[in-house]
Motif scaffolding. Sequence first.
Motif, PDB file in Angstrom:
ATOM      1  N   VAL A   1       0.865  -1.183   0.000  1.00 47.91           N
ATOM      2  CA  VAL A   1       0.000   0.000   0.000  1.00 47.91           C
ATOM      3  C   VAL A   1       0.898   1.229   0.000  1.00 47.91           C
TER       4      VAL A   1
ATOM      5  N   ASP B   1      -0.467   5.098  -0.475  1.00 41.44           N
ATOM      6  CA  ASP B   1      -1.610   5.897  -0.917  1.00 41.44           C
ATOM      7  C   ASP B   1      -1.958   6.951   0.128  1.00 41.44           C
TER       8      ASP B   1
ATOM      9  N   LEU C   1      -5.022   8.683   2.486  1.00 38.46           N
ATOM     10  CA  LEU C   1      -6.307   8.382   3.097  1.00 38.46           C
ATOM     11  C   LEU C   1      -7.268   9.549   2.866  1.00 38.46           C
TER      12      LEU C   1
ATOM     13  N   HIS D   1      -0.562   6.678   3.838  1.00 38.99           N
ATOM     14  CA  HIS D   1      -0.577   5.312   4.360  1.00 38.99           C
ATOM     15  C   HIS D   1       0.340   4.441   3.509  1.00 38.99           C
TER      16      HIS D   1
ATOM     17  N   ALA E   1       2.027   0.452   3.592  1.00 41.61           N
ATOM     18  CA  ALA E   1       2.009  -0.854   4.244  1.00 41.61           C
ATOM     19  C   ALA E   1       3.060  -1.753   3.605  1.00 41.61           C
TER      20      ALA E   1
ATOM     21  N   THR F   1      -3.782  -9.122   3.092  1.00 41.82           N
ATOM     22  CA  THR F   1      -5.139  -8.701   2.751  1.00 41.82           C
ATOM     23  C   THR F   1      -5.524  -7.423   3.485  1.00 41.82           C
ATOM     24  N   ASP F   2      -6.513  -6.709   2.940  1.00 39.03           N
ATOM     25  CA  ASP F   2      -6.952  -5.449   3.543  1.00 39.03           C
ATOM     26  C   ASP F   2      -7.548  -5.655   4.934  1.00 39.03           C
ATOM     27  N   ARG F   3      -8.279  -6.747   5.125  1.00 36.81           N
ATOM     28  CA  ARG F   3      -8.936  -6.946   6.416  1.00 36.81           C
ATOM     29  C   ARG F   3      -7.948  -7.245   7.533  1.00 36.81           C
TER      30      ARG F   3
ATOM     31  N   ALA G   1      -5.236  -5.523   8.271  1.00 40.72           N
ATOM     32  CA  ALA G   1      -4.776  -4.284   8.898  1.00 40.72           C
ATOM     33  C   ALA G   1      -5.678  -3.848  10.040  1.00 40.72           C
TER      34      ALA G   1
ATOM     35  N   ARG H   1       2.919  -8.010   8.795  1.00 40.25           N
ATOM     36  CA  ARG H   1       2.675  -6.769   8.060  1.00 40.25           C
ATOM     37  C   ARG H   1       2.968  -5.574   8.960  1.00 40.25           C
TER      38      ARG H   1
ATOM     39  N   ASP I   1       2.144  -1.329   8.969  1.00 40.73           N
ATOM     40  CA  ASP I   1       1.503  -0.161   8.368  1.00 40.73           C
ATOM     41  C   ASP I   1       2.047   1.091   9.039  1.00 40.73           C
TER      42      ASP I   1
END
Length: 214
Positions: free
Chosen positions: A75, A77, A79, A85, A87, A121-123, A125, A179, A181
Amino acid sequence: MKIAHEAVGVIGPIAVLVVILLLWGIPAKNNIVLTAAALLGLFGLFTLTFFRDPERIAPTERGCVVAPADGRVIVADSLPDGRKHIAIFMSLFDVHVNRTPIAGTVYEVIRTPGKYFHAGTDRAAAGNARVDVEADTEYGKVCWRQVSGLIARKISCRLKFGDKFQLGERFGLIFFGSRMDIFLPSSAVIEAQLNQSVTAGESVIAKFPTEDFR
């Protein structure tokens, strides 16, 4: 090769079990037990590589934000509130020791229990077990998040309220892939690219325009 001290809690029991098997198998000349000891010893050596802790040289240029973990950028990008952000996904084969992405002072460390979704995966984080470190820096509030993964079930964070730290200092470790972030103020300029491989404490992932903070 330097090894992170967190390795003791993992490698220690394996080493003890290997010794017990050898003390049993050698006098008894039991090949099955000796084979088990050899395989367990090899597993211990393989596991030890996860705790390697190489030296890193942080950049000296002012305004740099470095990668807090080894791995691949997944990631990079902005927000909706303007914060940046980034990751980083850490595979099983990356160095697992984490480093501070910027200099500052810790004002809060939040430990949150959760699930163990795949860290890519996004979930993961927001849903996985994690540790958030929130810090005051000369560029504003910066937060980074150690996130557990599908295999990683333990997070080590040595920082606590009031700790002062410099750029690129060791501060913790996530066991067996995971991970990281990081959330930066809107003034930060992202340097990292998606899928870029980064090195904790050395790779510059963002910069602050230092002329605004003289």
